[in-house]
Design a protein around this motif. Structure first.
Motif, PDB file in Angstrom:
ATOM      1  N   GLY A 109     -73.990  77.809  33.303  1.00  0.00           N
ATOM      2  CA  GLY A 109     -72.632  77.607  32.801  1.00  0.00           C
ATOM      3  C   GLY A 109     -71.649  77.145  33.847  1.00  0.00           C
ATOM      4  O   GLY A 109     -70.573  76.645  33.500  1.00  0.00           O
ATOM      5  N   GLN A 110     -71.982  77.280  35.127  1.00  0.00           N
ATOM      6  CA  GLN A 110     -71.052  76.866  36.169  1.00  0.00           C
ATOM      7  C   GLN A 110     -71.071  75.345  36.353  1.00  0.00           C
ATOM      8  O   GLN A 110     -72.113  74.699  36.266  1.00  0.00           O
ATOM      9  N   VAL A 122     -73.397  70.622  34.793  1.00  0.00           N
ATOM     10  CA  VAL A 122     -73.342  72.038  34.446  1.00  0.00           C
ATOM     11  C   VAL A 122     -74.759  72.595  34.514  1.00  0.00           C
ATOM     12  O   VAL A 122     -75.715  71.960  34.078  1.00  0.00           O
ATOM     13  N   TYR A 124     -77.860  74.812  33.482  1.00  0.00           N
ATOM     14  CA  TYR A 124     -78.368  75.473  32.275  1.00  0.00           C
ATOM     15  C   TYR A 124     -79.662  76.239  32.524  1.00  0.00           C
ATOM     16  O   TYR A 124     -80.257  76.790  31.587  1.00  0.00           O
ATOM     17  N   TYR A 193     -77.017  74.431  24.521  1.00  0.00           N
ATOM     18  CA  TYR A 193     -77.084  75.535  25.468  1.00  0.00           C
ATOM     19  C   TYR A 193     -75.829  76.399  25.521  1.00  0.00           C
ATOM     20  O   TYR A 193     -75.916  77.577  25.871  1.00  0.00           O
ATOM     21  N   PHE A 194     -74.677  75.816  25.182  1.00  0.00           N
ATOM     22  CA  PHE A 194     -73.426  76.540  25.370  1.00  0.00           C
ATOM     23  C   PHE A 194     -72.588  76.543  24.091  1.00  0.00           C
ATOM     24  O   PHE A 194     -72.608  75.588  23.318  1.00  0.00           O
ATOM     25  N   PHE A 197     -66.420  76.090  26.341  1.00  0.00           N
ATOM     26  CA  PHE A 197     -66.059  75.972  27.752  1.00  0.00           C
ATOM     27  C   PHE A 197     -64.826  76.822  28.006  1.00  0.00           C
ATOM     28  O   PHE A 197     -63.842  76.731  27.274  1.00  0.00           O
ATOM     29  N   ARG A 203     -66.216  77.477  33.680  1.00  0.00           N
ATOM     30  CA  ARG A 203     -67.632  77.505  33.328  1.00  0.00           C
ATOM     31  C   ARG A 203     -67.821  77.546  31.815  1.00  0.00           C
ATOM     32  O   ARG A 203     -66.897  77.865  31.061  1.00  0.00           O
ATOM     33  N   TYR A 204     -69.027  77.206  31.416  1.00  0.00           N
ATOM     34  CA  TYR A 204     -69.384  77.225  30.006  1.00  0.00           C
ATOM     35  C   TYR A 204     -69.909  78.597  29.616  1.00  0.00           C
ATOM     36  O   TYR A 204     -70.528  79.304  30.419  1.00  0.00           O
ATOM     37  N   VAL A 205     -69.681  78.948  28.355  1.00  0.00           N
ATOM     38  CA  VAL A 205     -70.172  80.205  27.807  1.00  0.00           C
ATOM     39  C   VAL A 205     -71.539  79.942  27.172  1.00  0.00           C
ATOM     40  O   VAL A 205     -71.651  79.147  26.239  1.00  0.00           O
ATOM     41  N   PRO A 206     -72.606  80.568  27.683  1.00  0.00           N
ATOM     42  CA  PRO A 206     -73.950  80.303  27.148  1.00  0.00           C
ATOM     43  C   PRO A 206     -74.100  80.813  25.718  1.00  0.00           C
ATOM     44  O   PRO A 206     -73.470  81.802  25.324  1.00  0.00           O
ATOM     45  N   PHE A 218     -73.995  85.340  33.071  1.00  0.00           N
ATOM     46  CA  PHE A 218     -72.670  85.135  32.500  1.00  0.00           C
ATOM     47  C   PHE A 218     -71.761  86.294  32.844  1.00  0.00           C
ATOM     48  O   PHE A 218     -72.158  87.454  32.819  1.00  0.00           O
TER      49      PHE A 218
END
Length: 261
Positions: A109-110, A122, A124, A193-194, A197, A203-206, A218
């Motif tokens: 997610g980063q 990003v 994954y 995958y996410f 954001f 970062r993205y939220v998985p 996370f």
């Protein structure tokens, strides 16, 4: 029979495993309510949810309806054990392999920028050490004894730097530089995958599947500083811009849907 399905669901109740749409009817009896509509919800394909609904729908059946429910129950048990037990166990094994983050500096997610080639991406997934063969290591001249990250590279950056979209990249930890990016990453497979954001965390939220496979990756806004304790500080996006590379750092890897799966 449906109690057997429910026992299976209980055994793997924490695993984010869903049925393929074509398999859903195998778990549920072909029951129709008095109003002519189905007596259960087919939209939620959670095995646990469907098993409970199926048991409630058919426990009072008699005659032909009971026989039909029995046949479908047998098919459901066979389907779950033959097709889904292995999948569930592999997901659990993957989680166990990723529970220990020792020496792994970055999280799924980063958002980062490649130190050499300059594209944004990003993360994954990650491996504790390089899982490519020796010829790959020789070609790209990287130390295999460090964490490597599966990443989705920004399509806009790839068009600019490489002249075309790259589906996935495999990047050594030494080449990861976190960046602050309010717009996130542009990539066609992001939603595989996410779920969203978070600009506050950069970062993205998985999604549920990815969060399960990487249980300690996370973080929330409250504990983000703890998760990032071992990682270098993020640079502001656009603070540095690398020159267009003469070659790519790795071959293209096909992205698969989350069960991806």
């Amino acid at each position: 029979m449906y109690r057997s399905v429910m026992r299976w669901a209980k055994a793997y109740g924490e695993v984010p495993l869903v049925l393929n749409p074509a398999d859903t009817k195998a778990v549920l009896p072909a029951a129709v309510g008095r109003n002519g509509k189905r007596a259960y919800d087919l939209e939620n394909t959670s095995v646990k949810h469907l098993a409970r609904q199926a048991f409630a729908a058919c426990k009072n059946f008699e005659g032909d309806a009971q026989d039909m429910a029995w046949d479908r129950g047998l098919k459901a048990v066979q389907l779950l054990h033959h097709d889904y037990t292995g999948r569930a166990e592999r997901i659990v094994e993957t989680q166990a392999a990723h529970a220990d983050r020792n020496n792994v500096h970055y999280c799924v997610g980063q958002v980062f920028r490649h130190r050499t080639y300059g594209y944004k991406g990003v993360i994954y997934g990650w491996d504790r050490s390089c899982e490519r063969d020796q010829s790959w290591n020789d070609k790209f001249n990287v130390d295999p004894n460090q964490p490597f990250y599966c990443v989705l590279p920004d399509e806009v950056d790839c068009q600019r730097l490489f002249g075309g979209v790259r589906i996935s990249k495999y990047v050594a930890q030494e080449n990861i530089q976190l960046v602050k990016s309010e717009r996130g990453v542009t990539h066609r497979a992001i939603t595989n995958y996410f779920s969203s954001f978070n600009p506050h965390l950069d970062r993205y939220v998985p999604n549920a599947h990815l969060a399960f496979e990487y249980p300690n990756d996370f973080v929330t806004e409250e504990d983000v500083t703890v998760s990032d304790a071992n990682a270098p500080a993020a640079e502001a996006e656009g603070a540095t811009e690398a020159a267009a590379p003469a070659a790519e750092d790795d071959p293209e890897i096909d992205v698969q849907a989350v069960e991806k799966g």
